[in-house]
Scaffold this motif. Structure first.
Motif, PDB file in Angstrom:
ATOM      1  N   VAL A  98      30.986   2.524 -61.352  1.00 13.70           N
ATOM      2  CA  VAL A  98      31.546   3.609 -62.145  1.00 13.70           C
ATOM      3  C   VAL A  98      32.147   4.708 -61.266  1.00 13.70           C
ATOM      4  N   ILE A  99      33.301   5.245 -61.710  1.00 12.34           N
ATOM      5  CA  ILE A  99      33.941   6.397 -61.078  1.00 12.34           C
ATOM      6  C   ILE A  99      33.859   7.553 -62.072  1.00 12.34           C
ATOM      7  N   ILE A 100      33.227   8.658 -61.659  1.00 14.93           N
ATOM      8  CA  ILE A 100      33.003   9.796 -62.558  1.00 14.93           C
ATOM      9  C   ILE A 100      34.146  10.786 -62.379  1.00 14.93           C
ATOM     10  N   ASN A 101      34.877  11.027 -63.461  1.00 13.67           N
ATOM     11  CA  ASN A 101      36.064  11.871 -63.376  1.00 13.67           C
ATOM     12  C   ASN A 101      35.939  13.192 -64.131  1.00 13.67           C
ATOM     13  N   SER A 102      34.848  13.368 -64.909  1.00 11.99           N
ATOM     14  CA  SER A 102      34.764  14.580 -65.726  1.00 11.99           C
ATOM     15  C   SER A 102      33.322  14.933 -66.023  1.00 11.99           C
ATOM     16  N   ASP A 103      33.126  16.175 -66.500  1.00 10.48           N
ATOM     17  CA  ASP A 103      31.793  16.612 -66.906  1.00 10.48           C
ATOM     18  C   ASP A 103      31.284  15.777 -68.077  1.00 10.48           C
ATOM     19  N   LEU A 104      32.198  15.434 -68.969  1.00  7.73           N
ATOM     20  CA  LEU A 104      31.819  14.636 -70.136  1.00  7.73           C
ATOM     21  C   LEU A 104      31.263  13.290 -69.709  1.00  7.73           C
ATOM     22  N   LEU A 164      30.645   5.594 -55.282  1.00  6.03           N
ATOM     23  CA  LEU A 164      31.002   6.635 -54.305  1.00  6.03           C
ATOM     24  C   LEU A 164      30.330   6.325 -52.967  1.00  6.03           C
ATOM     25  N   THR A 165      31.101   6.385 -51.856  1.00  6.56           N
ATOM     26  CA  THR A 165      30.554   6.032 -50.532  1.00  6.56           C
ATOM     27  C   THR A 165      31.344   6.734 -49.425  1.00  6.56           C
ATOM     28  N   ASP A 166      30.684   6.923 -48.277  1.00 12.32           N
ATOM     29  CA  ASP A 166      31.383   7.398 -47.062  1.00 12.32           C
ATOM     30  C   ASP A 166      31.130   6.422 -45.915  1.00 12.32           C
ATOM     31  N   THR A 216      34.122   6.440 -43.098  1.00  6.56           N
ATOM     32  CA  THR A 216      34.110   7.622 -42.228  1.00  6.56           C
ATOM     33  C   THR A 216      33.017   8.558 -42.718  1.00  6.56           C
ATOM     34  N   GLU A 217      32.073   8.890 -41.846  1.00  2.49           N
ATOM     35  CA  GLU A 217      30.941   9.718 -42.231  1.00  2.49           C
ATOM     36  C   GLU A 217      31.434  11.080 -42.731  1.00  2.49           C
ATOM     37  N   GLY A 218      30.949  11.453 -43.946  1.00  4.29           N
ATOM     38  CA  GLY A 218      31.300  12.745 -44.519  1.00  4.29           C
ATOM     39  C   GLY A 218      32.555  12.736 -45.363  1.00  4.29           C
ATOM     40  N   ALA A 219      33.349  11.651 -45.266  1.00  5.41           N
ATOM     41  CA  ALA A 219      34.567  11.548 -46.075  1.00  5.41           C
ATOM     42  C   ALA A 219      34.255  10.677 -47.289  1.00  5.41           C
ATOM     43  N   TRP A 220      33.812  11.306 -48.380  1.00  3.10           N
ATOM     44  CA  TRP A 220      33.369  10.565 -49.561  1.00  3.10           C
ATOM     45  C   TRP A 220      34.583  10.085 -50.361  1.00  3.10           C
ATOM     46  N   LYS A 221      34.568   8.799 -50.699  1.00  5.80           N
ATOM     47  CA  LYS A 221      35.661   8.196 -51.468  1.00  5.80           C
ATOM     48  C   LYS A 221      35.080   7.318 -52.570  1.00  5.80           C
ATOM     49  N   TRP A 222      35.849   7.237 -53.696  1.00  8.72           N
ATOM     50  CA  TRP A 222      35.485   6.339 -54.778  1.00  8.72           C
ATOM     51  C   TRP A 222      35.925   4.923 -54.414  1.00  8.72           C
ATOM     52  N   GLU A 258      21.188   5.370 -42.018  1.00 14.20           N
ATOM     53  CA  GLU A 258      22.408   5.995 -42.528  1.00 14.20           C
ATOM     54  C   GLU A 258      22.393   5.956 -44.060  1.00 14.20           C
ATOM     55  N   GLU A 259      22.716   7.080 -44.693  1.00 19.67           N
ATOM     56  CA  GLU A 259      22.777   7.150 -46.143  1.00 19.67           C
ATOM     57  C   GLU A 259      24.231   7.333 -46.542  1.00 19.67           C
ATOM     58  N   ASP A 260      24.924   6.192 -46.796  1.00 15.43           N
ATOM     59  CA  ASP A 260      26.359   6.203 -47.022  1.00 15.43           C
ATOM     60  C   ASP A 260      26.750   5.886 -48.462  1.00 15.43           C
ATOM     61  N   CYS A 261      25.769   5.665 -49.335  1.00 14.44           N
ATOM     62  CA  CYS A 261      26.083   5.328 -50.723  1.00 14.44           C
ATOM     63  C   CYS A 261      25.391   6.326 -51.658  1.00 14.44           C
TER      64      CYS A 261
END
Length: 311
Positions: free
Chosen positions: A216-222, A238-240, A243-249, A277-280
């Motif tokens: 799942v990709i979360i795009n809104s508060d709803l 969601l994962t980095d 690249t560490e610290g660069a979070w991407k869907w 490492e905690e990347d997810c």
């Protein structure tokens, strides 16, 4: 006249007698003086003779004492000489044995010295070869590490591209299809699937891809509030890991709404090597209060997962 002459003769006679006596007395005195001189000379000569004899006696006694002392010392030296001669005769065989042993030891020493020199040469040669091998080893190690880094980077990029391809493929093939049986309530243009078992993040995504969807990709508060109703610790897309610290869907877009992180998250395990490492990212609605319930976690841990299919 006769009387006068007689008297004269008597006077002359007495005068002659007196002169003779005087001469006699003088001669006796001279003789006596000569005798005295002779006596004195004799006494002096005798005294000198006796004195010389006394000195000779003292010197003789001293010489006799010295002679006796030297004789004793000679006897002692003679005794010592005999003792030393006997000891020398006894030590001579021992000396000969020790001389032979010394010669044998000298021969062994020379042999060992040659062997040591040869070993030293071999050691120096091996040391040079070891140093050259160490240099080669260090060079190969650096090259291996660089290749390992390149390999890891390429592996991550390949996996990401594989996931992106699978995602696009699933999007394309299921664009106008209805959601299959077993999926959850539809929200807007997406259907959601909550697993009944736990897997790693990668395995969870592969399951979603097999279902024609993705994590799942979360795009809104709803959407965030909607997912809280599942009340699970579930993986989201969601994962980095690249690249560490660069979070991407999972679709490659960067994270733009960081407000859903739980307090002090993400922390990459607190930089504790024991946590890894905690990347997810997991949606932890089981123990944390909504709405901020995101937590970075090791991708190898097992969690439930939520798939999303956009139609």
């Amino acid at each position: 006249m006769i009387n006068r002459n007689g008297a004269t003769r008597s006077v002359k006679t007495e005068t002659h007698l007196s002169d003779g006596r005087l001469r006699l007395y003088r001669l006796a005195a001279v003789c006596l003086g000569v005798l005295c001189v002779l006596q004195v000379t004799l006494n002096i000569s005798l005294r000198l003779a006796f004195y010389n004899r006394g000195n000779e006696t003292v010197e003789r006694d001293q010489l006799q004492t010295s002679y006796n002392t030297l004789t004793e010392e000679r006897d002692q030296l003679q005794t010592s000489y005999k003792t030393l001669t006997e000891e020398r005769d006894q030590l001579k065989p021992i000396y000969n044995i020790l001389t032979k042993e010394r010669d044998q030891l000298q021969t062994r020493y020379n042999t060992l010295t040659k062997e040591r020199d040869q070993l030293q040469i071999s050691y120096n040669t091996l040391t040079k070869e070891r140093d050259q091998l160490q240099i080669s080893y260090n060079t190969l190690t650096k090259e291996r590490d660089q290749l390992q880094i390149s390999y890891n980077t390429l592996t991550k990029e390949r996996d990401q591209l594989q996931m992106d391809r699978d995602y696009l493929t699933s999007k394309f093939s299921n664009l106008k299809q209805t959601c299959p049986e077993g999926w959850q309530i539809k929200l807007e243009s997406s259907w959601y699937f909550l697993s009944t078992e736990t897997k790693s993040w990668k395995e969870s995504r592969q399951d979603c891809l097999k279902r024609g969807a993705d994590l799942v990709i979360i795009n809104s508060d709803l959407e965030q509030e909607f997912l809280l109703s599942f009340n699970k610790r579930a993986w989201i897309g969601l994962t980095d890991s690249v690249t560490e610290g660069a979070w991407k869907w999972v679709d490659g877009t960067p994270l733009t709404i960081p407000s859903y992180w739980y307090s002090q998250q993400p922390d990459n395990g607190g930089d504790n090597p024991a946590n890894g490492e905690e990347d997810c990212v997991e949606l932890n609605t089981e123990t944390w209060l909504p709405v901020k319930a995101w937590n970075d976690q090791s991708c190898l841990d097992n969690r439930y997962w939520i798939c999303e299919k956009v139609v």
